[in-house]
Design an enzyme around this catalytic site. Structure first.
Site, PDB file in Angstrom:
ATOM      1  N   ASP A  30     -38.367  -9.573 -74.168  1.00 29.97           N
ATOM      2  CA  ASP A  30     -39.904  -9.305 -74.971  1.00 29.97           C
ATOM      3  C   ASP A  30     -39.633  -9.014 -75.488  1.00 29.97           C
ATOM      4  O   ASP A  30     -38.650  -8.297 -77.071  1.00 29.97           O
ATOM      5  CB  ASP A  30     -40.440  -8.290 -73.577  1.00 29.97           C
ATOM      6  CG  ASP A  30     -42.205  -7.877 -74.219  1.00 29.97           C
ATOM      7  OD1 ASP A  30     -42.376  -8.767 -74.993  1.00 29.97           O
ATOM      8  OD2 ASP A  30     -42.348  -8.031 -72.664  1.00 29.97           O
ATOM      9  N   ASP A  55     -50.066 -13.228 -72.454  1.00 32.53           N
ATOM     10  CA  ASP A  55     -50.285 -11.976 -71.545  1.00 32.53           C
ATOM     11  C   ASP A  55     -51.845 -12.494 -70.583  1.00 32.53           C
ATOM     12  O   ASP A  55     -51.873 -11.719 -69.887  1.00 32.53           O
ATOM     13  CB  ASP A  55     -50.522 -10.890 -72.579  1.00 32.53           C
ATOM     14  CG  ASP A  55     -49.380 -10.406 -72.619  1.00 32.53           C
ATOM     15  OD1 ASP A  55     -48.596 -10.426 -71.611  1.00 32.53           O
ATOM     16  OD2 ASP A  55     -49.422  -9.203 -73.396  1.00 32.53           O
TER      17      ASP A  55
HETATM   18  C1  DGJ Z   1     -45.867  -7.700 -72.773  1.00 32.26           C
HETATM   19  C2  DGJ Z   1     -45.254  -8.962 -72.156  1.00 32.26           C
HETATM   20  O1  DGJ Z   1     -45.836  -9.656 -72.461  1.00 32.26           O
HETATM   21  C3  DGJ Z   1     -46.136  -8.835 -70.314  1.00 32.26           C
HETATM   22  O2  DGJ Z   1     -45.586  -9.026 -69.477  1.00 32.26           O
HETATM   23  C4  DGJ Z   1     -44.837  -6.785 -70.251  1.00 32.26           C
HETATM   24  O3  DGJ Z   1     -43.768  -7.861 -69.873  1.00 32.26           O
HETATM   25  C5  DGJ Z   1     -45.413  -6.100 -71.024  1.00 32.26           C
HETATM   26  N1  DGJ Z   1     -44.636  -6.349 -72.368  1.00 32.26           N
HETATM   27  C6  DGJ Z   1     -44.340  -5.290 -70.923  1.00 32.26           C
HETATM   28  O4  DGJ Z   1     -44.361  -4.187 -71.280  1.00 32.26           O
END
Ligand code: DGJ
Length: 730
Positions: free
Chosen positions: A483, A553
């Site tokens: 990430d 997300d």
């Molecule tokens: C952003 C990601 O897109 C989410 O899926 C998740 O992993 C969060 N970060 C966790 O902080």
């Protein structure tokens, strides 16, 4: 594939269905004469030039031109600043005496089989000897000694041409490169339209289509990553082009940092398109003897509309950009605990979630953010990557063992580009952070508590490789979610001298690519999924290291129809992760049927984002059926050809079809139900007219020509209602 025609003095680059022709004028200037549908030979190029009145220039030297009107429609193959051509140049540098004139002259060429790697950058590759051929054209500025190599690779069967540029300071002076683009392409005539993908967090890659009018426009990112805002992809199409027909010229950069595509149309009906690194906040000091390599641009031309364009990109990005053991393998169905628990979990809770997932038929459990640091003290300690023993008393090894003992794979989330001020790492190395001493530092990005590690530093990259490697060695980890949630703002590096500070965004990307290369090489069995607050860095560059990417997300099925449809313009379903989430949806509060959440997620890399223990018995049984269905169709969705049959951007439905040798999978979804809905008809595409296809549910056998010409009819009966129709070729 590529030849030099000595009589006509031009290079002809051919793929199965396209031609790209570069002429050499007066043994000095390179002109882009033609790009489009394949032709046998390009003849008489000076008299038959693609531009109008100013071609009188063709017989002269550039310095005799006299007026800008003489050259502002000439298609210079790699235009530099410092000539009467005052359109946006592809190259702009400043020399020690303060001048900014570059005059590259043709020196020679080489044609060879295959393709070389680009030093330090992700790029396409060949797999067989006759996959591709490469042309290198050599240029030199006689005054400064600056040399350039323009490289073109023709991937014959893919109908793809890739381009990149390398410059070398062959002189004795320092050179400051202010702009260096990877590619310049021309379109001739009017009536072209631009299609590009814009968005934001949670609503990535919305399709925008508009007329190209005279003047300049650009699509770019200054975020440090390729961004949620504008993907490094554009398509330029004839105004009559649609999903299935019409001429489309498209391109995407194999790059994940600040990018820019400039489109400049003149009243002479010549459109110049430069694409490459963003020159905003960019300067690169090139000392004597040093070279600089640009990222690669992938060019696609087709007269089969946007659908034809996407199928070319999908095949190419899937098999000539993406690498690794999992490239051609069906991927495990996973459950990720992020939306199930956020930071609030302990080992028992994880085991409980994983057990239920296993019972449902899930194949991999992913532990997301929150496993490290020291929760009671609210210290997340990005950078230390030490497990939070309050949550996981037996460490990553303990939880990974428990999960794998259940017969599930175990995956782990990292955000290796982040550092927190609470961390031991920050205390030991405050200079490893991107900032400018004495300036405020905005905490830009999800969570707010993280800052950006300076990946332009070798010591930082080495530390991250070692730290991650130790964790990967310590436990049976078969998947990583990588990430990245921070935008590059107020940037500065303690490792770079003042005159190199503006190199930081690109040096950061080079460091990141180096780290990714080292980790993926050392742990080749791991499945890698990329993420940047969802799809904030989902580009062809990242697909060189990650086999799949967290598309957004936003997990709401209806919003995902748009996101996944837009993403599919250039990225394949095998790359797009899509999960079933709880309702009401955590991002937008919408409630949609479980079946629709599953159907929409099944058009990508399928998984779950919530605790299946929360389902009623009936919904749990339905979930098991969804998982069985995905196992049956995943090969076709991942590796079949995509046909987009109805767009949510201009209708009340989204309908997509995937075709493989054995199966046809159609997913249709209504956005809003209508009272007394009229029928809508869907004609399938890409089938064999004489083959028979059996609907798996009704067992009705159809001829291919029936499904493609008569088609199937549906109603928009209820809001968010959807259906997955699977045909077996019998
Ligand atoms: C952003 C990601 O897109 C989410 O899926 C998740 O992993 C969060 N970060 C966790 O902080």
């Amino acid at each position: 594939m590529i030849f030099y025609d000595d009589k006509e003095k031009c290079f002809h680059i051919k793929t199965k269905n396209t031609s790209y022709v570069i002429g050499i004028l007066k043994d000095k200037y390179l002109l882009q004469m033609y790009y489009g549908k394949k032709i046998k030979n390009y003849v008489n190029y000076i008299e038959n030039c693609p531009v109008g009145n100013s071609y009188s220039w063709a017989g002269k030297d550039i310095e005799e031109c006299g007026h800008i009107k003489d050259v502002n429609d000439i298609p210079f193959e790699y235009p530099c600043y410092g000539s009467p051509d005052l359109r946006e140049p592809a190259f702009h540098a400043q020399y020690e005496n303060g001048s900014a004139i570059t005059d590259f002259e043709y020196q020679g060429y080489k044609i060879y089989e295959g393709k070389l790697k680009l030093a330090g950058l992700p790029c396409s590759y060949t797999e067989t000897e006759d996959d591709a051929e490469t042309l290198e054209i050599y240029l030199k500025d006689q005054v400064t000694g600056l040399e350039a190599v323009l490289s073109y690779t023709a991937f014959y069967d893919f109908d793809v041409i890739t381009k990149n540029v390398k410059v070398k300071n062959g002189g004795t002076e320092k050179i400051n490169i202010k702009r260096i683009m990877s590619s310049t392409v021309y379109l001739f005539g009017d009536g072209f339209e631009l299609l590009h993908l814009e968005g934001n967090w949670g609503k990535e890659r919305n399709i925008q289509r508009r007329k190209i009018i005279n003047g300049e426009m650009s699509i770019d990112s200054k975020y440090g990553g390729s961004s949620h805002g504008h993907s490094p992809f554009i398509a330029m199409a004839r105004s009559n082009a649609d999903e299935n027909n019409g001429e489309v010229y498209a391109q995407t950069l194999v790059y994940s940092g600040n990018h820019k595509t400039q489109i400049e149309a003149t009243s002479q009906n010549v459109i110049r398109v430069n694409s490459g690194l963003n020159d905003f906040g960019f300067n690169w000091l090139l000392e004597s003897g040093e070279d600089f390599q640009t990222p690669e641009t992938i060019l696609v031309y087709t007269d089969n509309g946007f659908g034809g364009m996407s199928r070319i990109f999908h095949r190419f990005i899937r098999t000539r950009i993406t690498r690794g053991k999992h490239r051609d393998a069906v991927r495990p169905i996973l459950l990720n605990n992020w939306e199930a628990t956020y930071y609030d979990f302990d080992e028992n809770r994880i085991v409980e979630i994983a057990k239920k997932a296993k019972d449902a038929g899930v194949e991999l459990f992913v532990l997301d953010d929150g496993w490290f640091g020291d929760t009671p003290n609210k210290k997340y300690c990005f950078g230390d990557w030490k497990v939070d023993k309050n949550k996981l008393p037996y460490g990553i090894e303990g939880i990974a063992q428990k999960v794998t003992d259940m017969g599930l794979g175990f995956g782990l989330w990292f955000e290796p580009e982040a550092i927190s001020e609470d961390s031991e790492l920050f205390k030991a190395h405050p200079d490893w952070c991107i900032e400018v001493d004495g300036r405020k530092r905005s905490l830009v990005g999800a969570g707010g508590m993280r800052r950006l590690l300076d990946y332009s530093r070798k010591d930082v990259c080495d530390y991250i490789v070692e730290t991650l490697s130790n964790i990967l060695k310590s436990a049976p980890i078969s998947y990583i979610k990588w990430d990245m949630n921070i935008s590059m703002t107020e940037i500065g590096s303690y490792g770079l001298p003042p005159e190199r500070q503006q190199e930081l965004p690109h040096r950061y990307m080079l460091g990141l690519y180096d780290v990714l290369e080292r980790i993926t090489t050392a742990f080749p069995d791991v499945l890698y999924e990329g993420c940047a607050s969802g799809g904030g860095r989902f580009d062809a560059g990242m697909m060189h290291y990650f086999q799949q990417y967290w598309t957004s997300d936003c997990t709401d099925a209806i919003q995902r129809l748009y996101i996944q449809y837009g993403t599919s313009m250039f990225l394949p379903a095998s790359a797009m992760s899509a999960h079933v989430a709880a309702c009401p949806n955590h991002q937008n509060g919408r409630t949609t049927p479980l079946e629709t959440r599953a159907n929409v997620a099944m058009t990508g890399q399928f998984g779950y984002e919530f605790d299946l223990n929360t389902l009623s018995d009936e919904d749990f049984e339905e979930t098991k059926k969804h998982i069985c269905l995905y196992k049956e169709i995943r090969e076709t969705v991942n590796f079949g050809e995509l046909y987009r049959l109805k767009s949510p951007f201009d209708s009340n439905n989204s309908v997509v079809e995937y075709v493989s040798d054995k199966k046809v999978v159609v997913m249709r979804c209504t956005i809003l139900g209508e009272i007394l809905s009229k029928r809508y008809n869907i004609k399938l595409k890409g089938l064999e007219p004489d083959a028979k296809y059996m609907d798996n549910e009704s067992k009705i056998v159809y001829d291919g020509d029936y499904l493609m010409n008569v088609g199937l009819n549906f109603f928009n009966s209820r809001d968010f209602e959807s259906q997955m129709i699977v045909f077996d070729k019998v």
